[in-house]
Design a protein around this motif. Structure first.
Motif, PDB file in Angstrom:
ATOM      1  N   GLU A  14       0.818  -1.211   0.000  1.00 19.09           N
ATOM      2  CA  GLU A  14       0.000   0.000   0.000  1.00 19.09           C
ATOM      3  C   GLU A  14       0.854   1.264   0.000  1.00 19.09           C
ATOM      4  O   GLU A  14       0.556   2.235  -0.711  1.00 19.09           O
ATOM      5  CB  GLU A  14      -0.930  -0.013   1.215  1.00 19.09           C
ATOM      6  CG  GLU A  14      -1.985  -1.106   1.159  1.00 19.09           C
ATOM      7  CD  GLU A  14      -2.759  -1.252   2.463  1.00 19.09           C
ATOM      8  OE1 GLU A  14      -2.415  -0.532   3.428  1.00 19.09           O
ATOM      9  OE2 GLU A  14      -3.684  -2.087   2.522  1.00 19.09           O
TER      10      GLU A  14
ATOM     11  N   ILE B  86       0.412   4.006  -2.933  1.00 13.02           N
ATOM     12  CA  ILE B  86      -0.127   5.331  -2.625  1.00 13.02           C
ATOM     13  C   ILE B  86       0.852   6.434  -3.044  1.00 13.02           C
ATOM     14  O   ILE B  86       0.462   7.584  -3.264  1.00 13.02           O
ATOM     15  CB  ILE B  86      -0.472   5.458  -1.132  1.00 13.02           C
ATOM     16  CG1 ILE B  86      -1.432   6.630  -0.882  1.00 13.02           C
ATOM     17  CG2 ILE B  86       0.766   5.593  -0.284  1.00 13.02           C
ATOM     18  CD1 ILE B  86      -2.792   6.459  -1.482  1.00 13.02           C
TER      19      ILE B  86
ATOM     20  N   ILE C  38      -2.829   8.416  -7.515  1.00 11.61           N
ATOM     21  CA  ILE C  38      -3.532   7.475  -6.629  1.00 11.61           C
ATOM     22  C   ILE C  38      -4.017   8.237  -5.399  1.00 11.61           C
ATOM     23  O   ILE C  38      -3.222   8.811  -4.649  1.00 11.61           O
ATOM     24  CB  ILE C  38      -2.618   6.315  -6.205  1.00 11.61           C
ATOM     25  CG1 ILE C  38      -2.086   5.580  -7.440  1.00 11.61           C
ATOM     26  CG2 ILE C  38      -3.363   5.355  -5.271  1.00 11.61           C
ATOM     27  CD1 ILE C  38      -3.164   4.991  -8.317  1.00 11.61           C
TER      28      ILE C  38
ATOM     29  N   CYS D  73      -5.817   3.699  -1.390  1.00  9.04           N
ATOM     30  CA  CYS D  73      -5.708   2.295  -1.772  1.00  9.04           C
ATOM     31  C   CYS D  73      -5.710   1.408  -0.539  1.00  9.04           C
ATOM     32  O   CYS D  73      -5.438   1.869   0.580  1.00  9.04           O
ATOM     33  CB  CYS D  73      -4.448   2.036  -2.602  1.00  9.04           C
ATOM     34  SG  CYS D  73      -2.914   2.106  -1.674  1.00  9.04           S
TER      35      CYS D  73
ATOM     36  N   TYR E 233      -8.269   0.525  -5.271  1.00  7.27           N
ATOM     37  CA  TYR E 233      -7.711   1.869  -5.255  1.00  7.27           C
ATOM     38  C   TYR E 233      -8.708   2.872  -5.817  1.00  7.27           C
ATOM     39  O   TYR E 233      -9.675   2.510  -6.497  1.00  7.27           O
ATOM     40  CB  TYR E 233      -6.402   1.922  -6.057  1.00  7.27           C
ATOM     41  CG  TYR E 233      -6.579   1.962  -7.558  1.00  7.27           C
ATOM     42  CD1 TYR E 233      -6.937   0.830  -8.290  1.00  7.27           C
ATOM     43  CD2 TYR E 233      -6.398   3.154  -8.262  1.00  7.27           C
ATOM     44  CE1 TYR E 233      -7.098   0.879  -9.665  1.00  7.27           C
ATOM     45  CE2 TYR E 233      -6.549   3.211  -9.639  1.00  7.27           C
ATOM     46  CZ  TYR E 233      -6.909   2.071 -10.335  1.00  7.27           C
ATOM     47  OH  TYR E 233      -7.070   2.132 -11.695  1.00  7.27           O
TER      48      TYR E 233
END
Length: 499
Positions: A421, A425, A430, A433, A448
Protein backbone atom coordinates in the motif's frame (compact mmCIF):
# COMPACT_ATOMS: atom_id res chain seq x y z
CA UNK A 1 31.61 -26.30 22.92
CA UNK A 2 30.27 -25.01 19.60
CA UNK A 3 29.87 -21.28 20.10
CA UNK A 4 30.13 -20.01 16.54
CA UNK A 5 29.21 -21.08 13.04
CA UNK A 6 32.92 -21.37 12.29
CA UNK A 7 33.24 -23.91 15.13
CA UNK A 8 30.41 -25.94 13.58
CA UNK A 9 31.85 -25.95 10.08
CA UNK A 10 35.38 -26.62 11.31
CA UNK A 11 34.24 -29.67 13.26
CA UNK A 12 32.26 -31.03 10.31
CA UNK A 13 35.09 -30.32 7.87
CA UNK A 14 37.46 -32.41 9.96
CA UNK A 15 35.12 -35.39 9.46
CA UNK A 16 34.15 -34.86 5.81
CA UNK A 17 36.88 -32.70 4.27
CA UNK A 18 36.76 -34.34 0.82
CA UNK A 19 32.95 -34.56 0.65
CA UNK A 20 30.87 -32.13 -1.43
CA UNK A 21 29.26 -29.50 0.79
CA UNK A 22 27.57 -27.30 -1.84
CA UNK A 23 26.89 -27.81 -5.53
CA UNK A 24 25.17 -25.99 -8.37
CA UNK A 25 24.70 -26.63 -12.07
CA UNK A 26 28.31 -26.26 -13.20
CA UNK A 27 30.29 -26.23 -9.97
CA UNK A 28 30.72 -28.12 -6.70
CA UNK A 29 32.98 -27.53 -3.72
CA UNK A 30 34.25 -29.79 -0.94
CA UNK A 31 34.02 -29.06 2.76
CA UNK A 32 37.76 -28.40 2.96
CA UNK A 33 37.90 -26.10 -0.06
CA UNK A 34 34.85 -24.18 1.12
CA UNK A 35 36.29 -23.84 4.63
CA UNK A 36 39.56 -22.55 3.19
CA UNK A 37 37.79 -20.04 0.92
CA UNK A 38 35.84 -18.66 3.89
CA UNK A 39 39.04 -18.31 5.92
CA UNK A 40 40.49 -16.30 3.03
CA UNK A 41 37.41 -14.13 2.85
CA UNK A 42 37.36 -13.58 6.60
CA UNK A 43 41.04 -12.61 6.54
CA UNK A 44 40.22 -9.95 3.96
CA UNK A 45 37.36 -8.58 6.08
CA UNK A 46 39.45 -8.50 9.24
CA UNK A 47 42.18 -6.63 7.38
CA UNK A 48 39.46 -4.02 6.71
CA UNK A 49 38.58 -3.91 10.47
CA UNK A 50 35.04 -5.24 9.93
CA UNK A 51 34.68 -7.30 13.12
CA UNK A 52 31.09 -6.83 14.41
CA UNK A 53 30.31 -4.49 11.50
CA UNK A 54 27.29 -4.82 9.19
CA UNK A 55 28.00 -6.18 5.73
CA UNK A 56 25.52 -6.28 2.86
CA UNK A 57 25.79 -9.20 0.42
CA UNK A 58 24.59 -8.39 -3.09
CA UNK A 59 25.02 -11.74 -4.83
CA UNK A 60 22.31 -13.89 -6.41
CA UNK A 61 21.75 -17.37 -5.01
CA UNK A 62 24.97 -19.29 -5.60
CA UNK A 63 27.99 -20.87 -3.95
CA UNK A 64 29.62 -17.43 -4.16
CA UNK A 65 26.80 -16.05 -2.01
CA UNK A 66 27.40 -18.81 0.55
CA UNK A 67 31.13 -18.02 0.53
CA UNK A 68 30.31 -14.40 1.32
CA UNK A 69 27.92 -15.38 4.12
CA UNK A 70 30.37 -17.70 5.82
CA UNK A 71 33.32 -15.33 5.31
CA UNK A 72 31.35 -12.77 7.30
CA UNK A 73 30.53 -15.36 9.96
CA UNK A 74 34.19 -16.36 10.30
CA UNK A 75 35.19 -12.70 10.66
CA UNK A 76 32.62 -12.01 13.36
CA UNK A 77 30.84 -9.61 11.00
CA UNK A 78 27.05 -9.42 10.66
CA UNK A 79 25.77 -10.17 7.18
CA UNK A 80 22.59 -9.28 5.36
CA UNK A 81 21.76 -10.97 2.06
CA UNK A 82 19.86 -8.71 -0.32
CA UNK A 83 17.44 -9.74 -3.05
CA UNK A 84 19.38 -8.45 -6.06
CA UNK A 85 16.11 -8.08 -7.99
CA UNK A 86 14.50 -5.78 -5.40
CA UNK A 87 13.48 -2.27 -6.45
CA UNK A 88 16.18 0.29 -5.69
CA UNK A 89 13.94 2.14 -3.25
CA UNK A 90 13.54 -0.99 -1.08
CA UNK A 91 17.29 -1.65 -1.11
CA UNK A 92 17.93 1.98 -0.16
CA UNK A 93 15.48 1.72 2.74
CA UNK A 94 17.36 -1.33 4.03
CA UNK A 95 20.68 0.51 3.63
CA UNK A 96 19.30 3.49 5.56
CA UNK A 97 18.38 1.18 8.45
CA UNK A 98 21.41 -1.09 8.31
CA UNK A 99 24.12 1.47 7.46
CA UNK A 100 26.45 -1.29 6.22
CA UNK A 101 30.19 -0.68 6.30
CA UNK A 102 30.78 -2.48 2.99
CA UNK A 103 29.00 -4.41 0.25
CA UNK A 104 30.18 -7.77 -1.07
CA UNK A 105 29.13 -8.34 -4.68
CA UNK A 106 29.98 -10.63 -7.55
CA UNK A 107 31.64 -9.36 -10.70
CA UNK A 108 28.38 -8.62 -12.51
CA UNK A 109 27.05 -6.48 -9.63
CA UNK A 110 30.12 -4.57 -8.43
CA UNK A 111 29.58 -1.62 -10.74
CA UNK A 112 25.87 -1.17 -9.99
CA UNK A 113 26.47 -1.42 -6.24
CA UNK A 114 28.88 1.50 -6.39
CA UNK A 115 25.85 3.75 -6.87
CA UNK A 116 24.95 3.25 -3.20
CA UNK A 117 28.01 5.21 -2.03
CA UNK A 118 29.39 2.36 0.09
CA UNK A 119 32.73 0.56 -0.43
CA UNK A 120 32.17 -2.49 -2.64
CA UNK A 121 34.37 -5.57 -2.78
CA UNK A 122 34.20 -8.54 -5.12
CA UNK A 123 33.73 -12.00 -3.65
CA UNK A 124 36.59 -13.13 -5.89
CA UNK A 125 38.79 -10.56 -4.18
CA UNK A 126 37.82 -11.96 -0.78
CA UNK A 127 38.34 -15.65 -1.40
CA UNK A 128 41.70 -15.11 -3.13
CA UNK A 129 43.09 -13.05 -0.24
CA UNK A 130 45.98 -14.64 1.71
CA UNK A 131 44.79 -16.33 4.90
CA UNK A 132 45.91 -14.93 8.25
CA UNK A 133 45.56 -17.74 10.78
CA UNK A 134 46.57 -15.61 13.78
CA UNK A 135 43.92 -12.94 13.13
CA UNK A 136 41.25 -15.59 12.59
CA UNK A 137 42.10 -17.34 15.84
CA UNK A 138 42.00 -14.10 17.82
CA UNK A 139 38.61 -13.17 16.40
CA UNK A 140 37.07 -16.60 16.84
CA UNK A 141 38.09 -16.47 20.50
CA UNK A 142 36.29 -13.13 20.79
CA UNK A 143 33.03 -14.37 19.25
CA UNK A 144 30.43 -15.60 21.73
CA UNK A 145 27.31 -17.54 20.84
CA UNK A 146 24.93 -14.66 21.53
CA UNK A 147 26.69 -12.41 19.01
CA UNK A 148 24.62 -11.59 15.91
CA UNK A 149 25.28 -13.78 12.88
CA UNK A 150 22.97 -12.12 10.34
CA UNK A 151 20.16 -9.62 9.91
CA UNK A 152 17.27 -10.74 7.72
CA UNK A 153 14.84 -8.10 6.49
CA UNK A 154 11.10 -8.69 6.28
CA UNK A 155 8.39 -6.14 5.59
CA UNK A 156 7.12 -3.73 8.19
CA UNK A 157 3.46 -2.94 8.83
CA UNK A 158 4.15 0.66 7.80
CA UNK A 159 5.88 -0.40 4.61
CA UNK A 160 9.35 -0.15 6.17
CA UNK A 161 11.35 -3.40 6.10
CA UNK A 162 12.28 -4.79 9.54
CA UNK A 163 15.65 -6.43 10.17
CA UNK A 164 15.49 -9.49 12.41
CA UNK A 165 18.77 -9.96 14.26
CA UNK A 166 19.65 -13.66 14.70
CA UNK A 167 22.58 -15.00 16.72
CA UNK A 168 25.07 -17.83 16.26
CA UNK A 169 23.42 -19.59 19.21
CA UNK A 170 19.95 -19.49 17.67
CA UNK A 171 21.14 -20.91 14.35
CA UNK A 172 23.24 -23.63 15.98
CA UNK A 173 20.34 -24.63 18.26
CA UNK A 174 17.94 -24.71 15.33
CA UNK A 175 20.23 -26.75 13.08
CA UNK A 176 20.87 -29.29 15.83
CA UNK A 177 17.16 -29.80 16.53
CA UNK A 178 16.29 -30.06 12.83
CA UNK A 179 18.93 -32.74 12.28
CA UNK A 180 17.71 -34.73 15.27
CA UNK A 181 14.01 -34.38 14.43
CA UNK A 182 14.22 -35.35 10.77
CA UNK A 183 17.26 -37.60 10.71
CA UNK A 184 19.46 -35.24 8.70
CA UNK A 185 22.95 -36.75 8.43
CA UNK A 186 25.96 -37.14 6.13
CA UNK A 187 23.80 -39.12 3.69
CA UNK A 188 21.33 -36.27 3.22
CA UNK A 189 21.34 -34.41 -0.09
CA UNK A 190 19.18 -31.27 0.08
CA UNK A 191 17.57 -29.81 -3.03
CA UNK A 192 17.54 -26.10 -2.17
CA UNK A 193 14.59 -24.03 -3.45
CA UNK A 194 14.38 -20.93 -1.26
CA UNK A 195 16.51 -17.77 -1.69
CA UNK A 196 19.26 -17.08 0.84
CA UNK A 197 17.55 -13.82 1.88
CA UNK A 198 14.52 -15.87 2.99
CA UNK A 199 14.47 -17.42 6.48
CA UNK A 200 13.53 -20.87 5.17
CA UNK A 201 17.04 -21.19 3.72
CA UNK A 202 18.43 -21.30 7.25
CA UNK A 203 17.21 -24.88 7.68
CA UNK A 204 18.89 -26.55 4.73
CA UNK A 205 22.07 -24.42 4.70
CA UNK A 206 22.90 -24.81 8.38
CA UNK A 207 21.55 -28.33 8.84
CA UNK A 208 23.96 -29.20 6.03
CA UNK A 209 27.04 -27.88 7.80
CA UNK A 210 25.92 -29.29 11.14
CA UNK A 211 25.47 -32.84 9.85
CA UNK A 212 27.93 -33.27 7.01
CA UNK A 213 25.16 -33.31 4.41
CA UNK A 214 25.31 -31.91 0.87
CA UNK A 215 23.18 -29.02 -0.40
CA UNK A 216 22.48 -28.65 -4.12
CA UNK A 217 21.19 -25.33 -5.44
CA UNK A 218 18.35 -26.00 -7.87
CA UNK A 219 18.16 -23.44 -10.73
CA UNK A 220 15.10 -21.25 -10.27
CA UNK A 221 13.97 -21.75 -13.88
CA UNK A 222 13.30 -25.44 -13.29
CA UNK A 223 10.35 -24.61 -11.06
CA UNK A 224 8.58 -23.44 -14.22
CA UNK A 225 9.24 -26.78 -15.91
CA UNK A 226 8.20 -29.51 -13.45
CA UNK A 227 9.36 -32.51 -15.49
CA UNK A 228 12.83 -30.99 -15.89
CA UNK A 229 12.74 -30.25 -12.15
CA UNK A 230 12.19 -33.92 -11.32
CA UNK A 231 14.87 -34.92 -13.82
CA UNK A 232 17.20 -32.56 -12.00
CA UNK A 233 16.33 -34.09 -8.62
CA UNK A 234 17.12 -37.52 -10.00
CA UNK A 235 20.36 -36.40 -11.64
CA UNK A 236 21.72 -35.04 -8.35
CA UNK A 237 20.14 -37.80 -6.22
CA UNK A 238 18.22 -35.33 -4.08
CA UNK A 239 16.66 -37.16 -1.11
CA UNK A 240 15.48 -34.23 1.04
CA UNK A 241 13.63 -31.01 0.19
CA UNK A 242 12.34 -28.06 2.19
CA UNK A 243 10.15 -26.07 -0.18
CA UNK A 244 7.32 -23.57 -0.07
CA UNK A 245 3.92 -25.14 -0.83
CA UNK A 246 3.61 -23.10 -4.03
CA UNK A 247 6.59 -24.94 -5.50
CA UNK A 248 5.16 -28.29 -4.46
CA UNK A 249 1.76 -27.35 -5.87
CA UNK A 250 3.23 -26.57 -9.30
CA UNK A 251 4.54 -30.12 -9.48
CA UNK A 252 1.17 -31.53 -8.43
CA UNK A 253 -0.94 -29.28 -10.67
CA UNK A 254 1.00 -30.20 -13.80
CA UNK A 255 0.49 -33.92 -13.11
CA UNK A 256 4.26 -34.29 -13.22
CA UNK A 257 4.35 -37.60 -11.38
CA UNK A 258 2.33 -39.24 -14.14
CA UNK A 259 5.37 -38.64 -16.35
CA UNK A 260 8.29 -39.04 -13.95
CA UNK A 261 8.88 -39.80 -10.27
CA UNK A 262 11.71 -38.60 -8.04
CA UNK A 263 13.76 -41.75 -7.46
CA UNK A 264 15.59 -40.76 -4.28
CA UNK A 265 13.23 -38.44 -2.38
CA UNK A 266 12.63 -39.60 1.21
CA UNK A 267 12.08 -36.46 3.31
CA UNK A 268 9.69 -33.71 2.22
CA UNK A 269 9.44 -30.66 4.47
CA UNK A 270 7.43 -27.53 3.72
CA UNK A 271 6.65 -24.15 5.32
CA UNK A 272 6.17 -20.48 4.53
CA UNK A 273 2.46 -20.58 3.72
CA UNK A 274 -0.53 -22.87 4.05
CA UNK A 275 -0.01 -26.19 2.27
CA UNK A 276 -3.15 -27.09 0.28
CA UNK A 277 -4.07 -30.64 1.17
CA UNK A 278 -5.38 -31.35 -2.34
CA UNK A 279 -1.89 -30.92 -3.80
CA UNK A 280 -0.21 -32.63 -0.86
CA UNK A 281 -2.40 -35.67 -1.44
CA UNK A 282 -1.00 -35.94 -4.96
CA UNK A 283 2.51 -36.12 -3.54
CA UNK A 284 1.47 -38.67 -0.93
CA UNK A 285 -0.26 -40.80 -3.56
CA UNK A 286 2.84 -41.12 -5.74
CA UNK A 287 5.45 -41.04 -2.96
CA UNK A 288 3.65 -42.87 -0.14
CA UNK A 289 6.75 -43.92 1.78
CA UNK A 290 8.33 -40.47 2.15
CA UNK A 291 8.25 -38.51 5.41
CA UNK A 292 6.13 -35.36 5.11
CA UNK A 293 6.23 -32.55 7.66
CA UNK A 294 4.50 -29.17 7.91
CA UNK A 295 6.76 -26.63 9.66
CA UNK A 296 5.57 -23.33 11.08
CA UNK A 297 7.13 -20.21 12.54
CA UNK A 298 8.42 -16.69 11.84
CA UNK A 299 11.81 -15.23 10.92
CA UNK A 300 12.10 -13.78 14.42
CA UNK A 301 12.67 -17.26 15.88
CA UNK A 302 15.27 -18.17 13.20
CA UNK A 303 12.84 -20.07 10.96
CA UNK A 304 10.20 -22.32 12.51
CA UNK A 305 9.14 -23.40 15.99
CA UNK A 306 6.55 -26.14 15.45
CA UNK A 307 6.18 -29.12 13.16
CA UNK A 308 3.56 -31.66 12.20
CA UNK A 309 4.52 -34.98 10.66
CA UNK A 310 1.74 -35.96 8.26
CA UNK A 311 1.05 -39.51 9.37
CA UNK A 312 -2.64 -39.79 8.49
CA UNK A 313 -4.93 -39.02 5.57
CA UNK A 314 -6.65 -35.67 5.14
CA UNK A 315 -9.52 -34.78 2.81
CA UNK A 316 -8.77 -32.23 0.11
CA UNK A 317 -10.77 -29.48 1.84
CA UNK A 318 -9.21 -30.01 5.27
CA UNK A 319 -6.30 -28.06 6.78
CA UNK A 320 -3.08 -29.46 8.17
CA UNK A 321 -2.21 -28.82 11.81
CA UNK A 322 0.97 -26.89 12.54
CA UNK A 323 1.74 -29.49 15.15
CA UNK A 324 3.83 -29.36 18.29
CA UNK A 325 6.94 -27.42 19.37
CA UNK A 326 10.37 -28.68 18.46
CA UNK A 327 12.56 -30.03 21.23
CA UNK A 328 13.85 -27.21 23.45
CA UNK A 329 11.15 -24.83 22.17
CA UNK A 330 8.13 -23.68 24.13
CA UNK A 331 5.05 -22.55 22.21
CA UNK A 332 2.63 -20.60 24.39
CA UNK A 333 -0.94 -19.83 23.33
CA UNK A 334 -1.87 -16.68 25.22
CA UNK A 335 -5.03 -14.63 25.58
CA UNK A 336 -5.42 -11.75 28.04
CA UNK A 337 -1.99 -12.55 29.55
CA UNK A 338 -2.95 -16.13 30.41
CA UNK A 339 -2.80 -19.50 28.73
CA UNK A 340 -5.89 -20.33 26.72
CA UNK A 341 -8.54 -22.74 27.95
CA UNK A 342 -9.73 -25.73 25.95
CA UNK A 343 -11.04 -24.79 22.47
CA UNK A 344 -10.10 -21.14 23.05
CA UNK A 345 -8.26 -19.09 20.42
CA UNK A 346 -5.12 -17.24 21.41
CA UNK A 347 -1.92 -15.70 20.07
CA UNK A 348 1.00 -18.02 19.44
CA UNK A 349 4.13 -16.97 21.33
CA UNK A 350 7.55 -18.59 21.52
CA UNK A 351 10.33 -18.75 24.06
CA UNK A 352 13.67 -20.52 23.93
CA UNK A 353 17.03 -20.56 22.19
CA UNK A 354 15.60 -20.02 18.70
CA UNK A 355 14.58 -16.45 19.54
CA UNK A 356 16.36 -13.62 17.81
CA UNK A 357 17.48 -10.42 19.51
CA UNK A 358 14.82 -8.18 17.99
CA UNK A 359 14.74 -5.72 15.09
CA UNK A 360 17.86 -3.84 14.08
CA UNK A 361 17.73 -0.11 14.77
CA UNK A 362 14.05 -0.37 15.75
CA UNK A 363 13.67 -0.60 19.52
CA UNK A 364 10.04 0.56 19.45
CA UNK A 365 8.91 -2.28 17.21
CA UNK A 366 11.09 -4.73 19.11
CA UNK A 367 9.48 -3.82 22.43
CA UNK A 368 6.01 -4.41 20.95
CA UNK A 369 6.58 -8.07 20.12
CA UNK A 370 9.62 -9.18 22.14
CA UNK A 371 8.01 -8.86 25.54
CA UNK A 372 8.33 -10.03 29.12
CA UNK A 373 6.59 -13.36 29.54
CA UNK A 374 3.27 -12.41 31.18
CA UNK A 375 3.18 -15.84 32.83
CA UNK A 376 6.44 -15.20 34.69
CA UNK A 377 6.77 -12.18 36.94
CA UNK A 378 9.67 -13.28 39.15
CA UNK A 379 12.57 -12.89 36.69
CA UNK A 380 13.15 -11.46 33.22
CA UNK A 381 12.17 -13.78 30.37
CA UNK A 382 11.55 -12.61 26.82
CA UNK A 383 8.97 -14.25 24.57
CA UNK A 384 8.08 -13.41 20.98
CA UNK A 385 4.49 -12.58 20.05
CA UNK A 386 3.93 -13.90 16.53
CA UNK A 387 0.58 -12.27 15.80
CA UNK A 388 -0.66 -15.69 14.65
CA UNK A 389 -3.99 -16.91 15.99
CA UNK A 390 -4.08 -20.58 16.92
CA UNK A 391 -5.91 -23.10 19.07
CA UNK A 392 -5.35 -26.66 20.21
CA UNK A 393 -7.00 -29.59 18.46
CA UNK A 394 -8.36 -32.45 20.55
CA UNK A 395 -5.19 -34.46 19.90
CA UNK A 396 -2.95 -31.67 21.26
CA UNK A 397 -1.72 -30.38 17.91
CA UNK A 398 -1.83 -26.66 17.20
CA UNK A 399 -4.18 -25.39 14.49
CA UNK A 400 -3.38 -22.18 12.60
CA UNK A 401 -6.38 -19.88 12.20
CA UNK A 402 -4.92 -16.72 10.67
CA UNK A 403 -3.14 -13.44 11.40
CA UNK A 404 -4.01 -10.78 13.92
CA UNK A 405 -2.96 -8.07 11.51
CA UNK A 406 -2.58 -7.63 7.77
CA UNK A 407 0.58 -9.66 7.47
CA UNK A 408 0.27 -12.53 5.02
CA UNK A 409 2.28 -15.42 3.63
CA UNK A 410 2.06 -15.51 -0.15
CA UNK A 411 4.12 -17.65 -2.53
CA UNK A 412 6.22 -18.63 0.48
CA UNK A 413 7.15 -15.03 1.32
CA UNK A 414 6.17 -13.17 4.43
CA UNK A 415 4.57 -9.93 3.30
CA UNK A 416 3.03 -6.95 5.05
CA UNK A 417 0.17 -5.61 2.96
CA UNK A 418 1.13 -2.19 4.30
CA UNK A 419 4.35 -2.27 2.30
CA UNK A 420 2.40 -2.79 -0.92
CA UNK A 421 0.00 0.00 0.00
CA UNK A 422 2.77 2.45 0.88
CA UNK A 423 4.39 1.93 -2.54
CA UNK A 424 1.11 2.23 -4.45
CA UNK A 425 -0.13 5.33 -2.62
CA UNK A 426 3.14 7.04 -3.58
CA UNK A 427 2.24 6.81 -7.28
CA UNK A 428 1.05 10.07 -8.83
CA UNK A 429 -2.71 10.09 -9.28
CA UNK A 430 -3.53 7.48 -6.63
CA UNK A 431 -5.91 9.00 -4.09
CA UNK A 432 -6.40 6.02 -1.80
CA UNK A 433 -5.71 2.30 -1.77
CA UNK A 434 -5.98 -0.85 0.34
CA UNK A 435 -4.92 -4.46 -0.06
CA UNK A 436 -6.66 -7.57 1.12
CA UNK A 437 -5.67 -11.19 0.76
CA UNK A 438 -8.10 -13.65 -0.79
CA UNK A 439 -7.23 -16.78 1.19
CA UNK A 440 -9.50 -18.97 -0.93
CA UNK A 441 -7.72 -18.19 -4.18
CA UNK A 442 -4.39 -17.15 -2.61
CA UNK A 443 -4.49 -13.76 -4.33
CA UNK A 444 -3.39 -10.28 -3.30
CA UNK A 445 -6.22 -7.92 -4.25
CA UNK A 446 -5.60 -4.20 -4.52
CA UNK A 447 -8.47 -1.71 -4.33
CA UNK A 448 -7.71 1.87 -5.25
CA UNK A 449 -9.27 5.25 -5.99
CA UNK A 450 -7.97 7.50 -8.78
CA UNK A 451 -9.22 9.97 -11.32
CA UNK A 452 -6.35 9.48 -13.75
CA UNK A 453 -4.81 5.99 -13.45
CA UNK A 454 -6.53 2.95 -14.93
CA UNK A 455 -6.01 -0.67 -13.83
CA UNK A 456 -3.66 -1.57 -16.67
CA UNK A 457 -1.38 1.41 -16.03
CA UNK A 458 -1.36 0.79 -12.29
CA UNK A 459 -0.39 -2.84 -12.76
CA UNK A 460 2.57 -1.78 -14.91
CA UNK A 461 3.69 0.75 -12.29
CA UNK A 462 3.26 -1.79 -9.50
CA UNK A 463 5.50 -4.23 -11.37
CA UNK A 464 8.17 -1.53 -11.55
CA UNK A 465 7.98 -0.62 -7.86
CA UNK A 466 7.46 -3.99 -6.18
CA UNK A 467 9.32 -7.28 -6.07
CA UNK A 468 7.42 -9.88 -8.14
CA UNK A 469 5.86 -11.74 -5.21
CA UNK A 470 4.33 -8.48 -3.89
CA UNK A 471 2.64 -7.45 -7.14
CA UNK A 472 -1.16 -7.65 -6.69
CA UNK A 473 -2.82 -10.51 -8.52
CA UNK A 474 -5.99 -8.49 -9.01
CA UNK A 475 -6.56 -4.73 -9.19
CA UNK A 476 -10.00 -3.16 -8.71
CA UNK A 477 -10.70 0.53 -9.25
CA UNK A 478 -13.42 2.10 -7.07
CA UNK A 479 -15.20 5.43 -7.35
CA UNK A 480 -14.85 5.81 -3.58
CA UNK A 481 -13.22 3.70 -0.88
CA UNK A 482 -15.65 2.41 1.78
CA UNK A 483 -15.14 4.03 5.20
CA UNK A 484 -16.10 2.51 8.57
CA UNK A 485 -17.43 4.22 11.67
CA UNK A 486 -13.93 5.06 12.86
CA UNK A 487 -13.18 6.95 9.68
CA UNK A 488 -10.86 4.24 8.40
CA UNK A 489 -11.00 2.26 5.19
CA UNK A 490 -13.51 -0.53 5.75
CA UNK A 491 -11.45 -3.65 5.00
CA UNK A 492 -14.29 -5.91 6.03
CA UNK A 493 -16.42 -4.37 3.31
CA UNK A 494 -13.62 -4.78 0.79
CA UNK A 495 -13.34 -8.46 1.64
CA UNK A 496 -17.08 -8.84 1.19
CA UNK A 497 -16.84 -7.16 -2.21
CA UNK A 498 -14.06 -9.50 -3.30
CA UNK A 499 -15.33 -12.76 -1.84
Amino acid sequence: MLKSIKDVLEQTTQKYKDKIIFSEMNFAITYQDFFNACNNGASFLLQKNLFKKNIMIFIDKSIHCLEAMFSCAFAGSIYTVIDVHSPVNRIQTIIDTLKPSVIIADDKSVESCQNFGIPVYSIDELISYPVCVDNLEVINNKIIDTDPLYILFTSGSTGIPKGSVITHKSVISYAEVICETFGIDENTIFGSQTPFYFSMSILDVFATIFSGATLHIIPKMYFSFPVKLIEHLNQYKINTIYWVPTAMSIVANFKTFEVLLPKHLKTILFAGEVMPVKQLNVWRKYLPHALYANLFGPTEITDTGTYYIVDKDFLDHESLPIGVPFKNVDALVIKDNRLVDENEVGELCFRGSFLGLGYYNNLDKTSEVFIQNPLEQNYPEIIYRTGDLVKYADDGNLLYLGRKDFQIKHMGYRIELGEIESNIIAIDGILSCACIYNTVENKIVLFYQSNTVNEEALLKMAQEKLVPYMVPNKIIKLDRMPINANGKIDRVKLKEMEM
